[in-house]
Design a protein around this motif. Sequence first.
Motif, PDB file in Angstrom:
ATOM      1  N   GLY A 197       0.805  -1.206   0.000  1.00  0.00           N
ATOM      2  CA  GLY A 197       0.000   0.000   0.000  1.00  0.00           C
ATOM      3  C   GLY A 197       0.843   1.262   0.000  1.00  0.00           C
ATOM      4  O   GLY A 197       2.074   1.220   0.101  1.00  0.00           O
ATOM      5  N   VAL A 198       0.149   2.375  -0.122  1.00  0.00           N
ATOM      6  CA  VAL A 198       0.784   3.691  -0.071  1.00  0.00           C
ATOM      7  C   VAL A 198       0.829   4.144   1.391  1.00  0.00           C
ATOM      8  O   VAL A 198      -0.187   4.131   2.082  1.00  0.00           O
ATOM      9  CB  VAL A 198      -0.001   4.716  -0.917  1.00  0.00           C
ATOM     10  CG1 VAL A 198       0.644   6.090  -0.811  1.00  0.00           C
ATOM     11  CG2 VAL A 198      -0.071   4.270  -2.366  1.00  0.00           C
ATOM     12  N   VAL A 254      -4.101  -0.055  -3.243  1.00  0.00           N
ATOM     13  CA  VAL A 254      -4.407   0.529  -4.544  1.00  0.00           C
ATOM     14  C   VAL A 254      -5.905   0.482  -4.848  1.00  0.00           C
ATOM     15  O   VAL A 254      -6.399   1.257  -5.671  1.00  0.00           O
ATOM     16  CB  VAL A 254      -3.633  -0.198  -5.657  1.00  0.00           C
ATOM     17  CG1 VAL A 254      -2.144   0.083  -5.542  1.00  0.00           C
ATOM     18  CG2 VAL A 254      -3.897  -1.701  -5.617  1.00  0.00           C
ATOM     19  N   ASP A 255      -6.626  -0.433  -4.168  1.00  0.00           N
ATOM     20  CA  ASP A 255      -8.074  -0.494  -4.383  1.00  0.00           C
ATOM     21  C   ASP A 255      -8.856   0.209  -3.278  1.00  0.00           C
ATOM     22  O   ASP A 255     -10.039  -0.031  -3.090  1.00  0.00           O
ATOM     23  CB  ASP A 255      -8.548  -1.940  -4.525  1.00  0.00           C
ATOM     24  CG  ASP A 255      -8.157  -2.810  -3.335  1.00  0.00           C
ATOM     25  OD1 ASP A 255      -7.333  -2.348  -2.516  1.00  0.00           O
ATOM     26  OD2 ASP A 255      -8.669  -3.936  -3.226  1.00  0.00           O
TER      27      ASP A 255
END
Length: 284
Positions: free
Chosen positions: A134-135, A149-150
């Motif tokens: 993830g970010v 990302v989702d």
Amino acid sequence: MQFDELVTSTTQWATQYGMALIIALIVLAIGWIASKWLSSAILKVLPHNKAFDETIAPMVSQIVRYVVIIVAIVIALSELGVQTASILAVLGAAGLAIALALQGTLSNIAAGVMLIWLRPFNVGDYVEADGINGVVKQVGLFATQMRTVDGKFLFAPNSKIWNATIVNFNREMTRRVDFKVGIAYDADIAKAREVLLETAAADDRVLKVPEPVVYVMGLGASSVDLQLRCWTKTADYWETAMAINERGKLALDKAGVEIPFPHVHLVAPGLNANITSDSSKETK
């Protein structure tokens, strides 16, 4: 009689300690408000300081808040007549007990400090660690907050990330795009290489240096496996990779380069059926 004695003792205690109790409560209230205010101020101001960035701000904010609260508690207890030495002794004993009971939590704090100190990633980087992707949104005192990302929210303990191999997809300025494709054995490898290189050259996001190359990566059961390798800026990676996949397939089709797939042939003489495939297996 007992009631009168209770009232008298309560009155004496209120006379002696009432003002100190009020002052202690005021100190606690001021400390609580000040801790929240300082914490918020650090989150707003620190990221704008060139010596710091938004990765460090959340942890510094939390540490300052807890320190202010502890100082307020110590001052409040001293106003009630508790000796400073006694306060420190109590805090030391409490700290030891908490440390023994919350070893996992303390390891998260230590891991958070190391993540901030060594900086394997910053806020905004896309990372992978022990299956977590993830970010990074925030590195806190106990856990790291991430967004997939989702659009899912991840709350991962710092120790889990620190004890894993961390892959940072944003640290380097450029990334390599790989396009893998299999062509038929009777297809022209030189022609397929030329088509793929032209596809890469036609995309402005593909860097000229290092120059794109096409290798024969292996000989499969039904195809010659090629791989186009080209480089692009990290910020353009996903768009470039998806564009190369689509345009590479269309270019090979246009050039008449066959991309094989398994074939199954059914032959049924009379009541018997023979099934053959390109893997040379036969079932009767």
